[in-house]
Each structure stands twice: as C-alpha cells, then as structure tokens.
Write an enzyme that holds these catalytic residues in place. Structure first.
Site, mmCIF file in Angstrom:
data_model
loop_
_atom_site.group_PDB
_atom_site.id
_atom_site.type_symbol
_atom_site.label_atom_id
_atom_site.label_comp_id
_atom_site.label_asym_id
_atom_site.label_seq_id
_atom_site.Cartn_x
_atom_site.Cartn_y
_atom_site.Cartn_z
ATOM 1 C CB THR A 196 -1.578 26.993 15.947
ATOM 2 O OG1 THR A 196 -2.124 27.269 14.565
ATOM 3 C CG2 THR A 196 -1.711 25.496 16.262
ATOM 4 C CG LEU A 238 5.619 28.880 18.827
ATOM 5 C CD1 LEU A 238 6.110 29.293 20.441
ATOM 6 C CD2 LEU A 238 7.093 28.521 18.213
ATOM 7 C CG HIS A 239 1.464 26.556 12.965
ATOM 8 N ND1 HIS A 239 0.319 27.206 13.302
ATOM 9 C CD2 HIS A 239 2.455 27.144 12.525
ATOM 10 C CE1 HIS A 239 0.262 28.252 12.390
ATOM 11 N NE2 HIS A 239 1.546 28.272 11.863
ATOM 12 C CG ASP A 240 4.301 21.388 13.576
ATOM 13 O OD1 ASP A 240 5.209 21.205 12.432
ATOM 14 O OD2 ASP A 240 2.931 21.806 13.171
#
Ligand code: RIB
Ligand code: CA
Length: 310
Positions: A196, A238-240
């Site tokens: 991520t 933009l992890h999620d």
C-alpha cells in the site's frame, strides 16, 4: 454470484481512505457491495458508523445495509488516528445524513448471516482493526468454510510500520483479534504496507479536483482537505482502496504463501506481523509486490479523477 459480479462485504473504520474504498467498491462493475460493517479504529465507532452511512448516501447508495460493530478492541483500550483523518474521520468533508436507518443486527452477526446465506460466494474485505472478524469467527467457527476469501488491509511484513517501527495501524490497534484471525483457517490475502505504500494520491492531483463534478471525485477532494490543506503532506497512501481493488482483481499483486504470526505482547514490537513457517499454522497469501500503475488507472478511472481540464 449475481451476473458474474463478486459479492463483497466491506468492514471499515471510515476514515479517509475507507471512504475512498467504499466509493471504489460501488463503482467497480465487477463488484456487488452486499453490505458494510463498521468498527472503531481511525475514530470512534459512532463516527465510523455515521461516516459510512453518509458516504454511501452521498454516492447514491443509501440502501446498502450498514451494520454497527465493536466499539473497542478485544483486549486493549481503543487508540484512534484523528490526527490523520480529522476529528470526525472524514478529513473535514461533511456530507448530509443518510435517510436510511442502521441494520438491526450487529456487524459480527451480519458477517455470519451473509456468509451463511451465500456459502462460498462472499469476499470479506476488512480495512480496519479486525475486531468484528474475530468476534464473527467466535460466533461461527465454520466461517472459514463459508467465505470465499478474506482480503485484509493490515500488517507490515517486510517494511517498517506506520504507527511504530514494528506495527501497522489496523493490527496495532487490536493485535489479539489479528492474531486470532491469522491463526484461523480463513482464506486470507494480506494487503500490508509492503504494497500500500507503493500507491498514493498526489497533492498535485488533489489540487486539480477543485472543479470536479462527479460525486466520487468530489468526495476525494473533500476527504483530502485535512491531509493536503491542513497537514500539508504531498501524497496520501491508498491503503484501503487497494484492498478493494485486489478483491476484484487479484492479479494486481504478487503474493507469497506463508504463515503469519502477530506480536501480542506489551513491548515495543506489539502489533508486529511476521512471516513464519510453523507446523500447524495455516498458510495465507501475503502481498509483496503490486502493479501500482494498473491499480492507479483502475482507481482514477472508477472515481473519475481524470485531470480536470484547465
Ligand atoms: O495503516 C493503514 C490503515 O489504518 C488504513 O486502513 C487506514 O484507514 C487505517 O485504518
Ligand atoms: Ca481503514
């Protein structure tokens, strides 16, 4: 699967990047968003739940069921990340309330019922602390057989953490739940900071969204205020959204099949996620490489973030 789409249950602690993950799940043609469960994490459960309902309504999907979950980790006190997500958790974005009431069941119960109703079909995408999933495992020990896959945004396996040098936030907040999940036979793909941290929204992109008209693009502009205007950072990871994208397009990442152990101590390594080979420890898929360009194209086109002319 309805019409070849992948049914996804999204477990969130909405949060800025959670909000963008919800938008992506709604916009991807390959995804059928069957429900959203909320957990305490980035901010308190009251905020994560209210934020989730408002984001769904803002994006034209107020009818998607939202089930309220655990208000604190299994064992430890709740630690939030309001300094990252803003006091209410949406970075200063304040969409109107949703006209649709909350689901009448709790998040863990919603998870169990959804898996039982569509055995082998549903992909859980968990992008907050794993408290709801750990409780759901306790309610239904057969959950590993009933779900199709579990994609977890969590961990830092070959890179430093983002809360301490050892720990990533979602695991750090509730290491006991993460350990119970990692020890289970759930078919897990871990999407950690290893991948991520290779995908981000840039300040220069965010600044050009001021004239955006698409609701998803305006949401990105709104939730980015705290990070870009107040904190002054140059990029937002933009992890999620990456976890949602991998649920729809698993080939975006390359994974290693391995056991995962979590440090549940009270020392400096608490919440550390380790790749281990140990007899009897279930094997999971841990993402170590990502096609960042392919993800970026998918994310930006789905949320209409193309550069606004001028
Ligand atoms: O470490 C990043 C994760 O923690 C993301 O899910 C973010 O929303 C926070 O929950
Ligand atoms: Ca999150």
């Amino acid at each position: 699967m309805s019409g070849g789409r992948i049914p996804i249950l999204l477990d969130v602690d909405t949060g800025v990047d959670d909000a963008m993950a919800i938008a992506l799940a709604l916009r991807l043609d390959a995804v059928e968003l069957v429900g959203v469960t909320t957990v305490a994490g980035n901010v308190t459960l009251e905020h994560t739940t209210e934020n989730t309902r408002r984001v769904l309504a803002w994006l034209g999907a107020p009818e998607i069921p939202v089930a309220r979950g655990m208000s604190r980790p299994l064992v430890r006190p709740l630690r939030t990340a309001a300094w990252v997500h803003g006091d209410t958790g949406l970075g200063g974005f304040a969409p109107p309330p949703s006209p649709v009431p909350l689901s009448p069941v709790t998040a863990p119960e919603f998870m169990v019922r959804t898996a039982r109703e569509r055995p082998g079909e549903v992909v859980f995408v968990c992008v907050g602390p794993l408290t709801n999933l750990a409780v759901a495992l306790g309610l239904e020990p057969d959950l590993p057989r009933l779900v199709r896959r579990v994609v977890i945004m969590g961990g830092a396996f070959t890179v430093p953490g983002n809360v301490t040098p050892a720990a990533e936030f979602n695991v750090y907040v509730d290491p006991e739940s993460a350990a119970a999940v990692a020890r289970s036979a759930l078919p897990i793909t871990f999407i950690g900071l290893d991948v991520t941290h290779q995908v981000a929204l840039l300040r220069t992109e965010w600044e050009r969204l001021g004239a955006a008209t698409d609701p998803a693009a305006r949401l990105v502009r709104g939730v980015g205020q705290h990070s870009f205007a107040r904190r002054g950072i140059d990029q937002m990871h933009l992890h999620d959204p990456l976890a949602v994208a991998v649920a729809a397009c698993p080939n975006l990442v390359r994974t290693r099949a391995t056991g995962v152990a979590i440090d549940t101590g009270l020392g400096a390594r608490a919440g550390e996620t380790m790749l281990v080979e140990r007899p009897g420890l279930p094997t999971h898929d841990v993402a170590l490489e990502v096609d960042a360009a392919a993800f970026g194209t998918l994310f930006r086109s789905a949320l209409r973030l193309e550069v606004v002319a001028g």
